[in-house]
Enzyme design. Structure first.
Site, mmCIF file in Angstrom:
data_model
loop_
_atom_site.group_PDB
_atom_site.id
_atom_site.type_symbol
_atom_site.label_atom_id
_atom_site.label_comp_id
_atom_site.label_asym_id
_atom_site.label_seq_id
_atom_site.Cartn_x
_atom_site.Cartn_y
_atom_site.Cartn_z
ATOM 1 N N ASP A 93 0.463 7.165 -2.413
ATOM 2 C CA ASP A 93 1.500 6.169 -2.733
ATOM 3 C C ASP A 93 1.876 6.166 -4.216
ATOM 4 O O ASP A 93 2.243 5.117 -4.773
ATOM 5 C CB ASP A 93 1.043 4.752 -2.303
ATOM 6 N N ASN B 32 8.215 9.009 1.992
ATOM 7 C CA ASN B 32 7.393 8.012 2.684
ATOM 8 C C ASN B 32 7.974 6.633 2.441
ATOM 9 O O ASN B 32 8.555 6.378 1.383
ATOM 10 C CB ASN B 32 5.959 8.044 2.138
ATOM 11 N N HIS C 152 6.729 2.742 2.115
ATOM 12 C CA HIS C 152 5.489 2.007 1.888
ATOM 13 C C HIS C 152 5.819 0.520 1.758
ATOM 14 O O HIS C 152 6.740 0.153 1.032
ATOM 15 C CB HIS C 152 4.805 2.509 0.610
ATOM 16 N N SER D 190 9.156 0.189 -0.475
ATOM 17 C CA SER D 190 9.617 1.277 -1.343
ATOM 18 C C SER D 190 9.712 2.567 -0.533
ATOM 19 O O SER D 190 8.865 2.830 0.325
ATOM 20 C CB SER D 190 8.590 1.538 -2.458
HETATM 21 C C1 GAR Z 1 5.979 0.061 8.133
HETATM 22 O O1 GAR Z 1 6.016 -1.261 7.678
HETATM 23 C C2 GAR Z 1 5.673 1.005 6.998
HETATM 24 O O2 GAR Z 1 6.162 0.565 5.757
HETATM 25 C C3 GAR Z 1 4.166 1.021 6.995
HETATM 26 O O3 GAR Z 1 3.802 0.976 8.329
HETATM 27 C C4 GAR Z 1 4.799 0.273 9.078
HETATM 28 C C5 GAR Z 1 5.158 1.134 10.260
HETATM 29 O O4 GAR Z 1 5.960 0.445 11.148
HETATM 30 N N1 GAR Z 1 3.662 2.185 6.354
HETATM 31 C C6 GAR Z 1 2.497 2.210 5.719
HETATM 32 O O5 GAR Z 1 1.761 1.256 5.623
HETATM 33 C C7 GAR Z 1 2.174 3.564 5.115
HETATM 34 N N2 GAR Z 1 0.980 3.473 4.336
HETATM 35 P P1 GAR Z 1 6.741 1.222 12.293
HETATM 36 O O6 GAR Z 1 5.750 2.153 13.006
HETATM 37 O O7 GAR Z 1 7.213 0.128 13.199
HETATM 38 O O8 GAR Z 1 7.866 1.966 11.654
#
Ligand code: GAR
Length: 218
Positions: A149, A111, A113, A140
């Site tokens: 997480d 994942n 995060h 991360s």
């Molecule tokens: C990313 O910034 C990722 O780190 C976060 O969601 C965004 C997705 O962007 N993930 C989380 O918050 C997971 N809990 P994307 O759809 O443009 O890749």
């Protein structure tokens, strides 16, 4: 890689925009990530991420159409198994995965995060970093375990917080770096360099007692 060697197979889980999936696809297209996407899986049938891949590679379903969280995750897991991935990458997948799902794919499930874990698990990480007065923020990539997480962190990028930052400006800078970070960790994964052992991340046979801090030029 020889033509006869099958490319490592990646499944990607998304719920939203899919910019991380886009970065993974771009790395594959550029020849810097020797892998193939064998499926993109979503709990949001209308999300933009799904449209980044051909229809034959898309799987989605609405959790509300299932009796329980476990039923949804069972169907999701069955669809992933059918795609025979070597690695499964959550890339903006915003639904908590149940314990049975995580155990099913444990050690192959990553994942990304948007924080310097273990700081700011959960949601609204950019806002919480600002509220906490953090001078550094980042993202991360970690192995997924049932606790949210909390799995072994493999690698991170650090983004300095600047005066006047808003959650949006900070998110933009963090995400730009995420787009380098995730393909890099996936490179290690598909090359067979990365393992989860005794709840720690192992890279090239060495236990990562602290995550690798990576730096990328913009
Ligand atoms: C990313 O910034 C990722 O780190 C976060 O969601 C965004 C997705 O962007 N993930 C989380 O918050 C997971 N809990 P994307 O759809 O443009 O890749």
């Amino acid at each position: 890689m020889s033509d006869r060697t099958p490319l490592p197979r990646l499944a990607v889980l998304c719920s939203g925009r899919g910019s991380n999936l886009g970065a993974i696809l771009a790395a594959i297209a550029a020849g810097t990530l020797d892998a193939q996407i064998v499926g993109v899986f979503s709990d949001k049938p209308k999300c933009a991420a799904l449209r980044l891949v051909p229809e034959a590679l898309r799987w989605s379903a609405k959790p509300g159409d299932f009796a329980t969280r476990g039923d949804f995750d069972q169907a999701l897991g069955d669809a992933i198994v059918a795609a025979r991935p070597d690695w499964i990458a959550c890339a903006g997948y915003m639904r908590i995965l149940d314990g049975a799902f995580v155990e099913r794919f444990r050690g192959r499930l990553l994942n990304i995060h948007p924080s310097l874990l273990p700081r700011h698990r959960g949601l609204d990480t950019h806002q919480r970093a600002l509220e906490a007065g953090d001078r550094e923020h980042g993202a991360s990539v970690h192995f997924v375990i049932p606790e949210l997480d909390a799995g072994a962190v493999i690698a991170q990028i650090v983004v300095p917080v600047q005066p006047g930052d808003t959650p949006q400006t900070l998110a933009e800078r963090v995400q730009a770096q995420e787009h380098h970070l995730y393909p890099e960790v996936l490179r290690w994964a598909v090359a067979g360099r990365l393992h989860e052992r005794d709840a720690t991340a192992v890279l090239d046979g060495h236990t990562l007692f602290t995550p690798r801090r990576l730096e990328f030029a913009e």
